[in-house]
Write an enzyme that holds these catalytic residues in place. Structure first.
Site, PDB file in Angstrom:
ATOM      1  N   HIS A  72      -6.867   8.323  23.257  1.00 31.66           N
ATOM      2  CA  HIS A  72      -6.842   8.156  24.715  1.00 31.66           C
ATOM      3  C   HIS A  72      -5.648   8.887  25.298  1.00 31.66           C
ATOM      4  O   HIS A  72      -4.514   8.667  24.902  1.00 31.66           O
ATOM      5  CB  HIS A  72      -6.766   6.672  25.084  1.00 31.66           C
ATOM      6  CG  HIS A  72      -8.100   5.995  25.029  1.00 31.66           C
ATOM      7  ND1 HIS A  72      -8.410   4.885  25.777  1.00 31.66           N
ATOM      8  CD2 HIS A  72      -9.211   6.292  24.324  1.00 31.66           C
ATOM      9  CE1 HIS A  72      -9.660   4.521  25.530  1.00 31.66           C
ATOM     10  NE2 HIS A  72     -10.162   5.350  24.637  1.00 31.66           N
ATOM     11  N   TYR A 201      -6.258  -0.980  34.044  1.00 34.97           N
ATOM     12  CA  TYR A 201      -5.379  -2.117  34.351  1.00 34.97           C
ATOM     13  C   TYR A 201      -5.484  -2.363  35.855  1.00 34.97           C
ATOM     14  O   TYR A 201      -5.077  -1.499  36.640  1.00 34.97           O
ATOM     15  CB  TYR A 201      -3.930  -1.793  33.983  1.00 34.97           C
ATOM     16  CG  TYR A 201      -3.644  -1.749  32.488  1.00 34.97           C
ATOM     17  CD1 TYR A 201      -3.914  -0.609  31.730  1.00 34.97           C
ATOM     18  CD2 TYR A 201      -3.084  -2.853  31.844  1.00 34.97           C
ATOM     19  CE1 TYR A 201      -3.638  -0.576  30.372  1.00 34.97           C
ATOM     20  CE2 TYR A 201      -2.795  -2.830  30.482  1.00 34.97           C
ATOM     21  CZ  TYR A 201      -3.080  -1.690  29.754  1.00 34.97           C
ATOM     22  OH  TYR A 201      -2.800  -1.657  28.407  1.00 34.97           O
ATOM     23  N   PRO A 293       0.779  -9.377  26.174  1.00 35.68           N
ATOM     24  CA  PRO A 293      -0.057  -8.258  25.718  1.00 35.68           C
ATOM     25  C   PRO A 293      -0.222  -7.116  26.717  1.00 35.68           C
ATOM     26  O   PRO A 293      -0.787  -6.083  26.377  1.00 35.68           O
ATOM     27  CB  PRO A 293      -1.420  -8.919  25.452  1.00 35.68           C
ATOM     28  CG  PRO A 293      -1.424 -10.152  26.280  1.00 35.68           C
ATOM     29  CD  PRO A 293      -0.003 -10.600  26.388  1.00 35.68           C
ATOM     30  N   LYS A 297       2.155  -3.814  23.008  1.00 38.53           N
ATOM     31  CA  LYS A 297       3.251  -3.423  22.113  1.00 38.53           C
ATOM     32  C   LYS A 297       3.367  -4.265  20.838  1.00 38.53           C
ATOM     33  O   LYS A 297       4.077  -3.878  19.900  1.00 38.53           O
ATOM     34  CB  LYS A 297       4.595  -3.529  22.869  1.00 38.53           C
ATOM     35  CG  LYS A 297       4.794  -2.432  23.874  1.00 38.53           C
ATOM     36  CD  LYS A 297       5.100  -1.125  23.179  1.00 38.53           C
ATOM     37  CE  LYS A 297       5.002   0.057  24.113  1.00 38.53           C
ATOM     38  NZ  LYS A 297       4.066   1.082  23.695  1.00 38.53           N
ATOM     39  N   TYR A 385       4.637   3.477  27.258  1.00 38.96           N
ATOM     40  CA  TYR A 385       3.301   3.097  26.780  1.00 38.96           C
ATOM     41  C   TYR A 385       2.946   3.853  25.500  1.00 38.96           C
ATOM     42  O   TYR A 385       2.399   3.279  24.558  1.00 38.96           O
ATOM     43  CB  TYR A 385       2.253   3.378  27.871  1.00 38.96           C
ATOM     44  CG  TYR A 385       0.938   2.653  27.633  1.00 38.96           C
ATOM     45  CD1 TYR A 385       0.660   1.451  28.278  1.00 38.96           C
ATOM     46  CD2 TYR A 385      -0.035   3.170  26.768  1.00 38.96           C
ATOM     47  CE1 TYR A 385      -0.531   0.770  28.070  1.00 38.96           C
ATOM     48  CE2 TYR A 385      -1.224   2.494  26.551  1.00 38.96           C
ATOM     49  CZ  TYR A 385      -1.470   1.307  27.203  1.00 38.96           C
ATOM     50  OH  TYR A 385      -2.650   0.645  26.980  1.00 38.96           O
TER      51      TYR A 385
HETATM   52  C1  PHB Z   1      -7.102  -4.713  23.782  1.00 35.86           C
HETATM   53  O1  PHB Z   1      -7.905  -3.786  23.661  1.00 35.86           O
HETATM   54  O2  PHB Z   1      -7.314  -5.811  23.233  1.00 35.86           O
HETATM   55  C2  PHB Z   1      -5.894  -4.536  24.610  1.00 35.86           C
HETATM   56  C3  PHB Z   1      -5.624  -3.289  25.160  1.00 35.86           C
HETATM   57  C4  PHB Z   1      -4.516  -3.103  25.934  1.00 35.86           C
HETATM   58  C5  PHB Z   1      -3.663  -4.154  26.177  1.00 35.86           C
HETATM   59  C6  PHB Z   1      -3.905  -5.402  25.617  1.00 35.86           C
HETATM   60  C7  PHB Z   1      -5.031  -5.586  24.825  1.00 35.86           C
HETATM   61  O3  PHB Z   1      -2.582  -3.966  26.980  1.00 35.86           O
END
Ligand code: PHB
Ligand code: APR
Length: 391
Positions: A72, A201, A293, A297, A385
């Site tokens: 990605h 997000y 989450p 990280k 990130y």
């Molecule tokens: C996930 O795919 O479970 C996931 C992805 C990004 C995040 C948290 C969880 O920031």
């Protein structure tokens, strides 16, 4: 039983450490309280920094990740019905992330250890780490109702937030830094192709939402929910309706629905235990620190810790010098606190705290506006990130 390194816990931290030690010719025993099927089914995040990908590859555990992982090059921030893409390679000189589920990493590492490595014992519960500051620390454990002891030169506590290893550090030497958040994430897995090819997000007045994925045919989605929410309290249609509202845009983007195959609620916390070492006991991964989450990280931090430990022990074996072992806690904590900072920033940027006042709402909007209008601000997010270097 005797070994050089006693590893408590077969999550990603313990399994990768075992693999790294196998590669360096250092023997170890892994003790895991759960059974193999449980460890292989547990749903966790799955965003790998470039450094994590490199480590797994170098450890000979990257074959399936290279085949099935999805590269990605950015994420989307969504707010006020608008969409803004953060282009990682353009902002960081070429860095990206890989989407490959943590459960799949665990399956790959378990298979490798069982084929060619040392012992990996399931359904063996560590009860306590004894004499961590002596020459021969021990792990007392229980298996099938019987108690026994594993004698080690070093013990690494990779037993997660609820484990026992951390308790062997005397209270007067421990410092804990902690935040809990008044909300959690309701996460679902659904048999439907992801509605977007990168993670989304979303900040919304009704709360945060995240669109992620496990494969081209499986979506992973999250909703911010109040603390203490019971995952069973939401029916499937209500989940999809709420996701749809929070992802809404002014263009023709649509959220595809599909059968929900799994759901659970994750609480959110920030937590750091200092120091990460006491004598010959070392803490790694969630045993030492937790991040919310939002910044993805947790896994990457666990990988950083065990790489540092494996390097330090190899150095000690080759040269006799304990310098790197002595610096373990300090070195790991530098990286840990950068991840804590970033995860906290992402969490407070995108979630709506219950009872947030209008001033906080405006500030959050201003922070987002700054992110999408300043290359410097966006670069800061992209660098964090995609990950800070392991060294
Ligand atoms: C996930 O795919 O479970 C996931 C992805 C990004 C995040 C948290 C969880 O920031
Ligand atoms: N004895 C043996 N094993 C134990 C004990 C015990 N007393 N207590 C816990 N365990 C095991 C758990 O069953 C689990 O398999 O330790 C393992 C810890 O694994 P994780 O919780 O996955 O922690 P870690 O390996 O540090 O991985 C960190 O997990 O929580 C996510 O977001 C986090 O991605 C990050 C990753």
């Amino acid at each position: 039983m005797r070994t050089t390194v006693g590893i408590i816990g077969a999550g990603p931290a313990g399994l990768l450490l075992a693999r790294l030690l196998d590669g360096a010719g250092i023997d170890s025993v892994v003790l895991e309280s759960r059974d193999r099927a449980y460890v292989e089914r547990r749903q966790r995040a799955g965003i790998l920094e470039q450094g994590t990908v490199d480590v797994l590859r170098a450890a000979g555990a990257g074959e399936r990740m290279d085949r099935e992982g999805l590269r990605h090059d950015g994420i989307e921030l969504r707010f006020d019905r608008r969409r803004h893409r953060v282009d990682f390679p353009a902002l960081t000189g070429g860095r990206s992330v890989t989407v490959y589920a943590q459960t799949e990493i665990c399956k790959d590492l378990i298979a490798l250890r069982l084929q060619r490595g040392g012992p990996l014992l399931f359904e063996v519960e560590a009860l306590a780490v004894e004499d961590p500051t002596g020459e021969r620390p021990r792990v007392r454990f229980r298996h099938g109702g019987e108690e026994d002891v594993l004698e080690c030169e070093y013990v690494v506590g990779c037993d997660g937030f609820w484990g026992v290893a951390r308790k062997a550090v005397p209270a007067e030497l421990s410092r804990v830094f902690e935040r809990t958040y008044p909300f959690g994430w309701l996460g679902i897995l659904a048999d439907v192709p992801p509605s977007h090819d990168e993670l989304v997000y979303a900040r919304h007045a009704r709360g945060f939402a995240l669109l992620s994925m496990r494969s081209p045919s499986v979506s992973r989605l999250y909703l911010q929910v109040p603390d203490g929410t019971d995952a069973g309290a939401w029916d499937d249609e209500a989940i999809w309706d709420e996701l749809e509202r929070r992802f809404e845009t002014d263009d023709d983007w649509r959220l595809e629905r599909g059968p929900i195959t799994q759901r659970s609620v994750t609480p959110m916390r920030s937590f750091v235990h200092e120091p990460m070492r006491h004598g010959r006991l070392f803490l790694a991964g969630d045993a030492a620190h937790i991040v919310p989450p939002t910044g993805a990280k947790g896994l990457n931090l666990a990988v950083g810790d065990v790489v540092a430990f494996a390097r330090a022990l190899t150095h000690r074996m080759r040269t006799g010098s304990t310098a790197l072992l002595d610096a373990y806690s300090e070195n790991c904590l530098r990286r840990v606190w950068q991840a804590e900072r970033f995860s906290y920033d992402m969490t407070t940027l995108l979630h709506r705290a219950p009872g947030a006042d209008p001033f906080e709402d405006r500030l959050q909007a201003a922070r987002l506006e700054r992110l999408v209008s300043s290359r410097a601000a966006e670069t800061d997010l992209a660098e964090a990130y995609t990950g800070f270097p392991l060294d």
